[in-house]
Scaffold this motif. Structure first.
Motif, PDB file in Angstrom:
ATOM      1  N   ASP A  52     -16.802  33.839  14.863  1.00 60.57           N
ATOM      2  CA  ASP A  52     -18.015  33.157  14.411  1.00 60.57           C
ATOM      3  C   ASP A  52     -19.225  33.589  15.244  1.00 60.57           C
ATOM      4  N   ILE A  92     -17.928  41.047  17.820  1.00 55.64           N
ATOM      5  CA  ILE A  92     -18.422  41.643  16.573  1.00 55.64           C
ATOM      6  C   ILE A  92     -17.277  42.338  15.837  1.00 55.64           C
ATOM      7  N   LYS A  93     -16.491  43.127  16.556  1.00 59.23           N
ATOM      8  CA  LYS A  93     -15.374  43.855  15.951  1.00 59.23           C
ATOM      9  C   LYS A  93     -14.351  42.897  15.323  1.00 59.23           C
ATOM     10  N   ASN A  94     -14.065  41.797  16.020  1.00 56.93           N
ATOM     11  CA  ASN A  94     -13.063  40.850  15.547  1.00 56.93           C
ATOM     12  C   ASN A  94     -13.641  39.759  14.646  1.00 56.93           C
ATOM     13  N   GLU A  95     -14.919  39.905  14.320  1.00 56.77           N
ATOM     14  CA  GLU A  95     -15.599  39.011  13.381  1.00 56.77           C
ATOM     15  C   GLU A  95     -15.398  37.537  13.707  1.00 56.77           C
ATOM     16  N   LYS A 133     -24.173  39.573  15.231  1.00 55.88           N
ATOM     17  CA  LYS A 133     -24.382  40.735  14.358  1.00 55.88           C
ATOM     18  C   LYS A 133     -25.541  40.493  13.392  1.00 55.88           C
ATOM     19  N   LYS A 180     -20.160  37.224  14.351  1.00 55.00           N
ATOM     20  CA  LYS A 180     -20.909  37.304  13.081  1.00 55.00           C
ATOM     21  C   LYS A 180     -22.356  36.866  13.292  1.00 55.00           C
TER      22      LYS A 180
END
Length: 190
Positions: free
Chosen positions: A45, A40-43, A51, A48
């Motif tokens: 796939d 989540i922190k490093n976005e 999240k 995302k």
């Protein structure tokens, strides 16, 4: 290859013991919570996607969780084994993990569960809440709700692994060193 599912209720000492065991057996520790936070922190796939479910108040589907864990295993092709912490939580997740590991020509060696009386766990968590600042460790009602959720889910997994003769309950009461010795006695024989 040793692949261990480390299980236990909140406050049982899983994180502490995982740190000791990963060094002792040269295993990779995969904490589901850490994997989620990293993605989540490093976005990524998958981060995302997870999240989006979390933001809507929904549970993250098993497949998203499994895909994150698969990616962690794939990052470590030379590993001597893994400690899975916080996963699986459901029978379908356990079956998916078994299928994935079978593709890798390996399997779960055992589910090792730290067993600690609930009243002692409440005491441990309330004490941890005073020093950690974690809100979920400062309210006894929330703590007991977490135990209820754990017991509901663990019973299913205990049965799942018992049918495979891979469930091992370990007394989680004592000093860190005493508990480590109890865990090692089980793990050495897997």
């Amino acid at each position: 290859m040793k692949n261990i599912v480390l299980f236990g209720p909140p406050g049982a000492g899983k994180g502490t013991q995982a740190d000791v065991l990963k060094s002792k057996y040269d295993l990779i520790h995969i904490s589901t919570g850490d994997v989620f936070r990293f993605n989540i922190k490093n976005e990524t796939d998958l981060g995302k996607l997870a999240k989006s479910y979390i933001d809507n108040g929904d549970l993250v589907p098993d497949q998203v969780t499994i895909d994150m864990l698969k990616a962690e295993v794939e990052k470590n092709p030379a590993a001597k084994g893994f400690i899975f912490d916080g996963f699986p939580r459901t029978e379908s997740q356990a079956a998916s993990l078994d299928a994935f590991l079978k593709e890798k020509n390996t399997s779960i060696s055992g589910m090792v569960a730290l067993e600690v009386p609930e009243n002692l766990l409440v005491e441990r968590l309330l004490n941890r809440g005073k020093t950690s600042g974690r809100a979920d460790d400062q309210d006894e009602t929330k703590i007991r709700n977490r135990f209820n959720e754990y017991e509901t889910k663990t019973a299913i997994l205990k049965d799942y692994y018992q049918k495979q003769h891979k469930y091992f309950g370990v007394d989680g009461v004592g000093s860190i060193d005493e508990i480590t010795k109890k865990l090692q006695a089980v793990i050495d024989n897997l």
